[in-house]
Design a protein around this motif. Sequence first.
Motif, PDB file in Angstrom:
ATOM      1  N   ASP A 182       0.860  -1.190   0.000  1.00  0.00           N
ATOM      2  CA  ASP A 182       0.000   0.000   0.000  1.00  0.00           C
ATOM      3  C   ASP A 182       0.892   1.234   0.000  1.00  0.00           C
ATOM      4  O   ASP A 182       2.095   1.147   0.282  1.00  0.00           O
ATOM      5  N   GLU A 183       0.294   2.355  -0.316  1.00  0.00           N
ATOM      6  CA  GLU A 183       1.067   3.595  -0.394  1.00  0.00           C
ATOM      7  C   GLU A 183       0.227   4.756   0.130  1.00  0.00           C
ATOM      8  O   GLU A 183      -0.989   4.791  -0.065  1.00  0.00           O
ATOM      9  N   ALA A 184       0.893   5.706   0.793  1.00  0.00           N
ATOM     10  CA  ALA A 184       0.238   6.963   1.191  1.00  0.00           C
ATOM     11  C   ALA A 184       1.197   8.098   0.847  1.00  0.00           C
ATOM     12  O   ALA A 184       2.401   7.977   1.045  1.00  0.00           O
ATOM     13  N   ARG A 185       0.655   9.182   0.326  1.00  0.00           N
ATOM     14  CA  ARG A 185       1.484  10.337  -0.037  1.00  0.00           C
ATOM     15  C   ARG A 185       0.993  11.581   0.687  1.00  0.00           C
ATOM     16  O   ARG A 185      -0.203  11.743   0.903  1.00  0.00           O
ATOM     17  N   SER A 186       1.917  12.450   1.004  1.00  0.00           N
ATOM     18  CA  SER A 186       1.527  13.790   1.468  1.00  0.00           C
ATOM     19  C   SER A 186       2.545  14.780   0.922  1.00  0.00           C
ATOM     20  O   SER A 186       3.731  14.460   0.789  1.00  0.00           O
ATOM     21  N   PHE A 187       2.071  15.967   0.608  1.00  0.00           N
ATOM     22  CA  PHE A 187       2.895  16.988  -0.037  1.00  0.00           C
ATOM     23  C   PHE A 187       3.051  18.156   0.915  1.00  0.00           C
ATOM     24  O   PHE A 187       2.060  18.697   1.407  1.00  0.00           O
ATOM     25  N   THR A 188       4.272  18.539   1.214  1.00  0.00           N
ATOM     26  CA  THR A 188       4.489  19.586   2.212  1.00  0.00           C
ATOM     27  C   THR A 188       4.553  20.967   1.564  1.00  0.00           C
ATOM     28  O   THR A 188       4.747  21.097   0.348  1.00  0.00           O
ATOM     29  N   ALA A 189       4.405  21.974   2.402  1.00  0.00           N
ATOM     30  CA  ALA A 189       4.448  23.350   1.913  1.00  0.00           C
ATOM     31  C   ALA A 189       5.787  23.678   1.265  1.00  0.00           C
ATOM     32  O   ALA A 189       5.871  24.529   0.385  1.00  0.00           O
ATOM     33  N   ALA A 190       6.835  23.008   1.694  1.00  0.00           N
ATOM     34  CA  ALA A 190       8.160  23.275   1.131  1.00  0.00           C
ATOM     35  C   ALA A 190       8.357  22.573  -0.210  1.00  0.00           C
ATOM     36  O   ALA A 190       9.397  22.732  -0.839  1.00  0.00           O
ATOM     37  N   GLY A 191       7.371  21.777  -0.629  1.00  0.00           N
ATOM     38  CA  GLY A 191       7.460  21.108  -1.909  1.00  0.00           C
ATOM     39  C   GLY A 191       8.023  19.698  -1.825  1.00  0.00           C
ATOM     40  O   GLY A 191       8.381  19.107  -2.852  1.00  0.00           O
ATOM     41  N   VAL A 192       8.132  19.160  -0.621  1.00  0.00           N
ATOM     42  CA  VAL A 192       8.653  17.798  -0.448  1.00  0.00           C
ATOM     43  C   VAL A 192       7.488  16.804  -0.521  1.00  0.00           C
ATOM     44  O   VAL A 192       6.464  16.992   0.136  1.00  0.00           O
ATOM     45  N   MET A 193       7.663  15.780  -1.338  1.00  0.00           N
ATOM     46  CA  MET A 193       6.666  14.710  -1.413  1.00  0.00           C
ATOM     47  C   MET A 193       7.077  13.617  -0.435  1.00  0.00           C
ATOM     48  O   MET A 193       8.130  12.996  -0.588  1.00  0.00           O
ATOM     49  N   SER A 194       6.244  13.408   0.562  1.00  0.00           N
ATOM     50  CA  SER A 194       6.507  12.364   1.555  1.00  0.00           C
ATOM     51  C   SER A 194       5.704  11.124   1.167  1.00  0.00           C
ATOM     52  O   SER A 194       4.482  11.165   1.104  1.00  0.00           O
ATOM     53  N   ILE A 195       6.424  10.057   0.901  1.00  0.00           N
ATOM     54  CA  ILE A 195       5.783   8.816   0.470  1.00  0.00           C
ATOM     55  C   ILE A 195       5.989   7.763   1.550  1.00  0.00           C
ATOM     56  O   ILE A 195       7.109   7.570   2.032  1.00  0.00           O
ATOM     57  N   ALA A 196       4.909   7.126   1.934  1.00  0.00           N
ATOM     58  CA  ALA A 196       5.002   6.015   2.886  1.00  0.00           C
ATOM     59  C   ALA A 196       4.576   4.754   2.152  1.00  0.00           C
ATOM     60  O   ALA A 196       3.467   4.685   1.621  1.00  0.00           O
ATOM     61  N   HIS A 197       5.473   3.780   2.109  1.00  0.00           N
ATOM     62  CA  HIS A 197       5.148   2.503   1.489  1.00  0.00           C
ATOM     63  C   HIS A 197       5.000   1.450   2.573  1.00  0.00           C
ATOM     64  O   HIS A 197       5.822   1.362   3.489  1.00  0.00           O
TER      65      HIS A 197
END
Lengths: 253, 85
Positions: A182-197
């Motif tokens: 499974d995967e979850a993504r979140s995008f931060t204000a600084a432009g970093v894509m945080s991906i959790a696998h």
Amino acid sequence: MPTYLFCVLAPAGAEAVPAGLTGIGGTPIRALTAPAPASLEAWVSTITEDALRVSGRDLTAQALLHNEVVNAALALGRTPAPARYGSRFPDDAACVADLTQRAGELRAILDHVAGAVEIPTLLVPRELAAPANERPKPGDPAAGRRYLESLRTRALDADRRRSAAEREASRLRASVGDLVRDEARSFTAAGVMSIAHLVPMAAMGRYRDAVATFVPAEDFRVVAGEPRGPYSFSSPLRSDRSGHDSGSPSHNG
Amino acid sequence: MTADSELEPNDDEIEDRQLVLGDLLNHVLDKGVVISGDVMISIADIDLLSVELKLVLASVQTALEHNQSTPDADLSLLRSRSGGR
């Protein structure tokens, strides 16, 4: 005395809470059992009323301590459903009652994450997002227009950055293929894509190899994190998010 | 590259560690099983009970942007590069 909840687990076999494991305030971690039909185990500790009244550096330390207890369960090969930091009940009975009432939801979460860990991967832009716009200065007749234009430019830039990061996240997802449950993504204000696998423990080595050989677009770099408890896959809201957490601009990585 | 600069910490490595740690903290504070009991967090000696944690983090970021020196609150791990430098 309040009962602090670290994580929820499927019923224990032979593995118990490691001896000497302590939590917030240095009190020992205990296993609470919600009996059948709930059949759940919770790792808790007794805390003082004031134990969570901390700020700044202590808040960070306590959050990391919370995570260490979750990691201790992972180290036993038992994948827990981590609770959010700060979760507490008036006493043990209230904790067991809540677990029992929501046993179905919790068992579904535990079934989904069983035998797996969450591995974070950050896609970091070479050039992070610009700081917030300056407010218009009083007395400048064109300041309002310039300010609105800058807001528009900033919004367009954020959209462009997010689209680029989503493309790279999808390429990464394709490169790790069926190693990921499974995967979850979140995008931060600084432009970093945080991906959790969510990665089965048995596939961790192959997953790391796949991430290490992934070549992102030249305006991104990959930062790999350590395996952790499946925080991203334990929130009840995930049931209606179809595998993606769109995140929030209020996250700040 | 001068000898002095070679002795300095690697900025990328430091930033990477901060990003990873900040990401972990965001998840510990904002994800996971939500219970029916209290979720309690205190920031700057103000108790925030059963709150929307994203709002808390947003408030912290706003506070950092408006006041770079926050007494008794080392929240640098939650800062982005753009917000904290």
